[in-house]
Motif scaffolding. Structure first.
Motif, PDB file in Angstrom:
ATOM      1  N   ALA A   1      -8.533   4.667   4.279  1.00 53.49           N
ATOM      2  CA  ALA A   1      -7.499   4.387   3.278  1.00 53.49           C
ATOM      3  C   ALA A   1      -7.705   5.250   2.038  1.00 53.49           C
ATOM      4  CB  ALA A   1      -7.529   2.914   2.888  1.00 53.49           C
ATOM      5  N   ASP A   2      -6.610   5.737   1.487  1.00 58.61           N
ATOM      6  CA  ASP A   2      -6.555   6.471   0.220  1.00 58.61           C
ATOM      7  C   ASP A   2      -7.221   7.838   0.240  1.00 58.61           C
ATOM      8  OD1 ASP A   2      -5.178   4.255  -0.912  1.00 58.61           O
ATOM      9  OD2 ASP A   2      -7.104   3.287  -1.291  1.00 58.61           O
TER      10      ASP A   2
ATOM     11  N   GLY B   1      -5.439   9.318   4.134  1.00 57.43           N
ATOM     12  CA  GLY B   1      -4.617   8.221   3.629  1.00 57.43           C
ATOM     13  C   GLY B   1      -3.215   8.302   4.216  1.00 57.43           C
TER      14      GLY B   1
ATOM     15  N   ARG C   1      -4.161   6.495  -7.660  1.00 60.40           N
ATOM     16  CA  ARG C   1      -3.556   6.730  -6.349  1.00 60.40           C
ATOM     17  C   ARG C   1      -2.074   7.005  -6.515  1.00 60.40           C
ATOM     18  NH1 ARG C   1      -5.661   1.464  -5.029  1.00 60.40           N
ATOM     19  NH2 ARG C   1      -7.885   1.732  -4.978  1.00 60.40           N
TER      20      ARG C   1
ATOM     21  N   ASP D   1      -5.432   1.855   8.689  1.00 59.13           N
ATOM     22  CA  ASP D   1      -6.636   2.097   7.908  1.00 59.13           C
ATOM     23  C   ASP D   1      -7.536   0.871   8.008  1.00 59.13           C
ATOM     24  OD1 ASP D   1      -5.912   0.184   5.860  1.00 59.13           O
ATOM     25  OD2 ASP D   1      -4.668   1.718   4.927  1.00 59.13           O
TER      26      ASP D   1
END
Length: 63
Positions: A11-12, A17, A30, A50
């Motif tokens: 994630a991210d 992401g 973000r 994710d």
């Protein structure tokens, strides 16, 4: 080549992401969007998840 249908990504991450990514300025901010790897996998038709979506991934029907 391996007939993958799903991908579990970080994630991210700026590359992985798939819902949001860090903005690259090292301030912890973000922005909405996909990283390069995530976009490439999505374009190839893979379902992206994710680590926050493990429950969804495990509940998804196997193909």
């Amino acid at each position: 080549m391996h007939h993958a249908r799903t991908a579990l990504l970080k994630a991210d991450s700026p590359s992985c992401g798939h819902r949001s990514i860090y903005d690259g300025r090292f301030r912890g901010l973000r922005i909405a969007g996909q990283g390069v790897a995530a976009a490439t996998l999505a374009e190839a038709g893979l379902m992206l998840y994710d680590e926050h979506q493990l429950g969804e991934l495990l509940a998804a029907p196997a193909h």
